[in-house]
Design an enzyme around this catalytic site. Structure first.
Site, PDB file in Angstrom:
ATOM      1  N   SER A 255       0.840  -1.190   0.000  1.00  0.00           N
ATOM      2  CA  SER A 255       0.000   0.000   0.000  1.00  0.00           C
ATOM      3  C   SER A 255       0.874   1.239   0.000  1.00  0.00           C
ATOM      4  O   SER A 255       2.039   1.178   0.386  1.00  0.00           O
ATOM      5  CB  SER A 255      -0.851   0.019   1.249  1.00  0.00           C
ATOM      6  N   LYS A 256       0.270   2.332  -0.388  1.00  0.00           N
ATOM      7  CA  LYS A 256       1.009   3.591  -0.398  1.00  0.00           C
ATOM      8  C   LYS A 256       1.682   3.813   0.950  1.00  0.00           C
ATOM      9  O   LYS A 256       2.819   4.191   1.034  1.00  0.00           O
ATOM     10  CB  LYS A 256       0.033   4.734  -0.639  1.00  0.00           C
ATOM     11  N   ARG A 257       0.892   3.552   1.990  1.00  0.00           N
ATOM     12  CA  ARG A 257       1.393   3.848   3.317  1.00  0.00           C
ATOM     13  C   ARG A 257       2.539   2.915   3.722  1.00  0.00           C
ATOM     14  O   ARG A 257       3.655   3.344   3.950  1.00  0.00           O
ATOM     15  CB  ARG A 257       0.260   3.726   4.321  1.00  0.00           C
ATOM     16  N   ALA A 258       2.238   1.627   3.761  1.00  0.00           N
ATOM     17  CA  ALA A 258       3.237   0.678   4.229  1.00  0.00           C
ATOM     18  C   ALA A 258       4.415   0.602   3.264  1.00  0.00           C
ATOM     19  O   ALA A 258       5.568   0.545   3.674  1.00  0.00           O
ATOM     20  CB  ALA A 258       2.598  -0.686   4.402  1.00  0.00           C
ATOM     21  N   ALA A 260       5.497   2.829   1.260  1.00  0.00           N
ATOM     22  CA  ALA A 260       6.282   4.055   1.111  1.00  0.00           C
ATOM     23  C   ALA A 260       7.074   4.384   2.369  1.00  0.00           C
ATOM     24  O   ALA A 260       7.740   5.395   2.442  1.00  0.00           O
ATOM     25  CB  ALA A 260       5.349   5.209   0.766  1.00  0.00           C
TER      26      ALA A 260
END
Ligand code: GLU
Length: 519
Positions: A255-258, A260
């Protein structure tokens, strides 16, 4: 292949953000393969997208690689015979090659405007066909071209794509077929004069004598473009190894969050670089004997890119997100990251093993940044060679999944004003048998000279026998009066380090607060 047999790999990041796990794994695999083969590993900065490249990102990438211990034999700061290693400093080199391609009729100037191209793209979309540039300016006469240049009309340069079927024999992905007709004439030099990625990468890899291009599978679709450019120049074509995707616990693309999350966050979260490197090595690669814990530095000798798997590998560091929203929110601080982490990850398992098994002075040394701001830990012990710090850390390290967890444990040894915390702890002391156990343990402690964990275990056992209590009703009241809490370190570990006098004082204070008479 190239005239030299030396294995030469490279990591070629674009400095448009921080280094995250996908990029760091690519760097690691390139590094390990070169080292395993006695070859060279290069670092090249691909900053031709001037609008997105930043100096900060460049610095963070370097810092991340340095933290991981991935050193480069040629590249920024180190130099080397094929420099410069930063693409924006190589513009004149690309130009020489572009002039050659144009002179040979293998590339041409395209004066189409952005708007014209947009319209063509929209038309293709409306017809439901993939957009391929129509080659409008491919056959313009030299006079026409010069006239337009004179008028100052901006242009890009396109590669004249030969129509053919191309097969890439990838070390990891196997044979992959491409029909170049679907690619069309693509831009190799943008209207700002900067080369496109697919073009600069080939010239650089060829001039830097790269033998193996190891990178993420996302670049597989770029490879036919690159191979055609190698062929146009008559450059030897390197071997390609496209490493499979890394997915999250939900099986989806990170995911973008994890995905990145900066590599440097893992440093701040208290993971040792050895641990993180070991963990990343297992994302897509397996060691010949199936071992996962690979201490003693990076698995330099045994790494082989041919052993990499075609299937995606799971980055299990973060919990499976509960909602879609959770996936796209960006982390703003370390606590948020820690909260989203999976406590049972392979990273934590490895981390605990490294923390347990590395020399104690290495651990205390790595711990210092985490102790720095702790006012509840005396300054005098904040020294990697301090014997008290070493013995405390040595006794608690078995509990640690990351160094960031250590200060709370360490602080437990230095509590001066003990307070009974939380309802659970208070309820334990309210049980009928608790004052009897506490009193007995206190009496035994006063009348003996326990030193070792066995001595303390013996005292607790005697207190149990003499009060007919065992299990929780024996240990919990002792724990609460000694630590103020219902949970924490194992008492036989804590007590010898605390010593008899401090322990007596703690029990006296707790008993006073809880209204337990010790006599
Ligand atoms: N600059 C490219 C990237 O960061 C490099 C890709 C490659 O290794 O060829 O994705």
């Amino acid at each position: 292949m190239s005239e030299t047999k030396e294995v030469r790999t490279r990591f070629a990041p674009s400095p448009t953000g921080f280094l995250h796990v996908g990029g760091a794994r690519t760097a690691l695999f390139n590094y390990l393969y070169a080292k395993a083969q006695g070859g060279k590993f290069l670092l090249r900065i691909e900053d031709t997208d001037q609008s997105r490249s930043t100096e900060d990102s460049f610095k963070m990438i370097l810092e991340s690689l340095q933290w991981l211990g991935i050193g480069w034999d040629e590249g920024p700061g180190v130099g080397g015979p094929h420099g410069p290693y930063i693409q924006s400093e190589r513009i004149s080199i690309y130009k020489q090659y572009t002039d050659k391609l144009i002179a040979e009729g293998k590339a041409y100037r395209c004066f189409c405007t952005q708007e014209e191209l947009e319209i063509k793209k929209k038309q293709a979309e409306a017809m439901g066909v993939p957009y391929v540039y129509d080659g409008l300016h491919a056959n313009m006469s030299e006079e026409e071209v010069q006239e337009k240049i004179k008028q100052g009309i901006p242009y890009s340069i396109r590669f004249k794509t030969p129509s053919k079927n191309l097969i890439i024999d990838d070390i990891i992905q196997g044979k992959v077929k491409f029909d170049t007709k679907l690619i069309g004439d693509f831009i190799i030099v943008k209207s700002d004069g900067f080369p496109s990625y697919n073009y600069a990468v080939v010239i650089d890899d060829a001039l830097m004598k790269i033998s193996h291009v190891i990178r993420g599978v996302g670049h597989l679709s770029n490879t036919p473009r690159q191979v055609m450019i190698y062929e146009a120049f008559g450059f030897p074509i390197p071997e390609f190894a496209h490493v499979s995707e890394i997915v999250g616990m939900d099986g989806k693309k990170l995911s973008k969050r994890a995905g990145a999350t900066s590599i440097l966050a893992f440093k701040d979260l208290g993971y040792l670089p050895e641990t993180f490197v070991n963990y990343m090595a297992l994302l897509g690669w397996t060691s010949p004997d199936g071992q996962e814990y690979l201490p003693g530095g990076l698995p330099k000798k045994i790494f082989d890119i041919h052993r990499c798997s075609k299937s995606p590998s799971t980055f299990d560091v973060f919990k499976k997100p509960k909602t879609e929203d959770e996936v796209v929110t960006n982390f703003s601080n370390l606590d948020q990251i820690a909260e989203a982490m999976n406590p049972k990850s392979k990273l934590n398992w490895l981390s605990n093993k490294y923390i347990r098994e590395l020399p104690i002075s290495q651990i205390t040394n790595s711990l210092l940044p985490f102790l720095k701001d702790r006012t509840d830990i005396p300054e005098i012990v904040k020294n990697p060679n301090d014997p008290t710090l070493q013995s405390i850390v040595d006794s608690v390290r078995v509990y640690l999944d990351s160094l960031r967890q250590a200060p709370d444990y360490i602080a437990e040894f230095f509590v001066s004003d003990l307070k009974i915390q939380g309802d659970e702890a208070k309820e334990i002391l309210n049980q009928d048998s608790s004052p009897i156990v506490v009193r007995k343990f206190y009496e035994l402690l006063k009348n003996n000279e326990p030193k070792t964990d066995e001595d303390y275990k013996g005292l607790m056992a005697s207190a149990g026998e003499q009060t007919s209590q065992k299990g929780k009703s024996l240990y919990m009241p002792i724990r609460v009066v000694a630590t103020g809490k219902a949970h924490g370190l194992e008492l036989p570990i804590l007590f010898p380090l605390l010593g008899k006098e401090k322990l007596l004082k703690r029990i006296e204070k707790s008993a006073l607060d809880a209204g337990i008479s010790l006599t």
